[in-house]
Design a protein around this motif. Structure first.
Motif, mmCIF file in Angstrom:
data_model
loop_
_atom_site.group_PDB
_atom_site.id
_atom_site.type_symbol
_atom_site.label_atom_id
_atom_site.label_comp_id
_atom_site.label_asym_id
_atom_site.label_seq_id
_atom_site.Cartn_x
_atom_site.Cartn_y
_atom_site.Cartn_z
ATOM 1 N N LEU A 178 -10.159 -13.550 5.386
ATOM 2 C CA LEU A 178 -11.505 -13.055 5.147
ATOM 3 C C LEU A 178 -12.151 -12.864 6.509
ATOM 4 C CD1 LEU A 178 -14.016 -12.533 3.308
ATOM 5 C CD2 LEU A 178 -14.505 -14.987 3.539
ATOM 6 N N GLY A 179 -12.718 -11.690 6.744
ATOM 7 C CA GLY A 179 -13.382 -11.419 8.010
ATOM 8 C C GLY A 179 -14.748 -10.823 7.784
ATOM 9 N N TRP A 180 -15.651 -11.057 8.710
ATOM 10 C CA TRP A 180 -16.992 -10.487 8.578
ATOM 11 C C TRP A 180 -17.536 -10.136 9.953
ATOM 12 C CZ3 TRP A 180 -15.393 -15.316 7.496
ATOM 13 C CH2 TRP A 180 -15.881 -16.350 8.274
ATOM 14 N N ARG B 112 -12.565 -3.241 10.063
ATOM 15 C CA ARG B 112 -12.340 -4.646 9.666
ATOM 16 C C ARG B 112 -11.030 -4.804 8.918
ATOM 17 N NH1 ARG B 112 -17.812 -4.588 7.903
ATOM 18 N NH2 ARG B 112 -17.065 -4.522 5.754
ATOM 19 N N LYS B 113 -10.765 -3.940 7.935
ATOM 20 C CA LYS B 113 -9.552 -4.132 7.138
ATOM 21 C C LYS B 113 -8.285 -3.871 7.963
ATOM 22 C CE LYS B 113 -9.968 0.260 4.629
ATOM 23 N NZ LYS B 113 -10.238 0.820 3.304
ATOM 24 N N ARG B 114 -8.333 -2.929 8.887
ATOM 25 C CA ARG B 114 -7.172 -2.688 9.742
ATOM 26 C C ARG B 114 -6.940 -3.864 10.693
ATOM 27 N NH1 ARG B 114 -9.034 2.183 8.338
ATOM 28 N NH2 ARG B 114 -7.564 3.881 8.035
ATOM 29 N N ARG C 41 0.696 -0.660 13.522
ATOM 30 C CA ARG C 41 -0.174 0.479 13.205
ATOM 31 C C ARG C 41 -0.490 0.428 11.711
ATOM 32 N NH1 ARG C 41 1.201 6.875 13.421
ATOM 33 N NH2 ARG C 41 -0.875 7.529 12.793
ATOM 34 N N VAL C 42 -1.783 0.428 11.408
ATOM 35 C CA VAL C 42 -2.224 0.341 10.012
ATOM 36 C C VAL C 42 -2.924 1.641 9.664
ATOM 37 C CG1 VAL C 42 -3.615 -0.945 8.361
ATOM 38 C CG2 VAL C 42 -2.481 -2.159 10.230
ATOM 39 N N ARG D 246 -3.341 -5.363 0.237
ATOM 40 C CA ARG D 246 -4.489 -5.125 -0.644
ATOM 41 C C ARG D 246 -5.732 -5.472 0.143
ATOM 42 N NH1 ARG D 246 -3.462 -2.031 -4.803
ATOM 43 N NH2 ARG D 246 -4.827 -2.671 -6.462
ATOM 44 N N ASN D 247 -6.829 -4.784 -0.113
ATOM 45 C CA ASN D 247 -8.073 -5.103 0.577
ATOM 46 C C ASN D 247 -9.260 -4.875 -0.340
ATOM 47 O OD1 ASN D 247 -9.360 -2.302 1.369
ATOM 48 N ND2 ASN D 247 -7.163 -2.128 1.662
#
Length: 192
Positions: free
Chosen positions: A16-18, A27-29, A48-49, A77-78
């Motif tokens: 979990l990131g914020w 953020r998701k990458r 690489r995402v 999954r995100n």
């Protein structure tokens, strides 16, 4: 960005990131790289995402990763809610669905949850949010997402299993909640 590793079942890693100054896409990458790099024993900059095409996952795109031009043999999954993002990385043989919600939703979100919930006491907001994150995680794991009405999803009374009645698939539900975020992981291991 601040991030924390969440306590997940074997075969699934989630963070979990914020960061309100960072875009959801960044953020998701970044979170996916934070998980994949140590798992594969490579530097983060080598991972690489990219977004998958919508046709693979329906309307909502998911992420794919590669190292040195080769696809990574992991699924990603995100989910995001405002300045927070949740990323789960797992073996492709596992079915995963996730949901992330603020523990203190706004009035519009509460109204939506109440309209599609089948709880007896819809005015108990903490219970409503807990219930709704599980419903959403099951819908995500099911793969049909919003094509399955929330009120059709069934949960057992301890909120540890969830299913959609037209399929004989029962997902295990794990509460990964952290700080002011309510997080649910719905999963089906290949042997279940």
């Amino acid at each position: 960005m601040q991030s924390v590793l969440l306590d997940t079942p074997a075969g699934i890693i989630a963070r979990l990131g914020w960061d309100p100054k960072m875009s959801e896409h960044d953020r998701k990458r970044a979170l996916a790289r934070e998980i994949i790099a140590p798992k594969l024993g490579v530097e983060e900059r080598k991972v690489r995402v990219e977004r998958e095409l919508p046709g693979k996952f329906g309307f909502h795109t998911q992420l794919g990763a590669e190292v040195n031009g080769e696809p990574v043999p992991l699924s990603i999954r995100n989910a995001s809610y405002r300045a927070a993002t949740l990323v789960a990385v797992y073996d492709p043989s596992i079915v995963v669905g996730i949901d992330l919600r603020d523990a203190h939703p706004d009035d519009a979100t509460i109204h939506q949850m109440q309209r599609h919930s089948h709880l007896f006491d819809e005015d108990n907001i903490p219970k409503l949010v807990e219930h709704w994150t599980r419903v959403q995680a099951v819908r995500d794991a099911d793969g049909r997402g919003s094509r399955v009405a929330g009120e059709l999803v069934r949960l057992d009374s301890p909120l540890t299993k969830g299913w959609v009645p037209d399929r004989r698939v029962y997902y295990t539900l794990a509460d990964l909640s952290r700080d002011s975020w309510i997080i649910t992981l719905a999963y089906l291991m290949p042997t279940e």
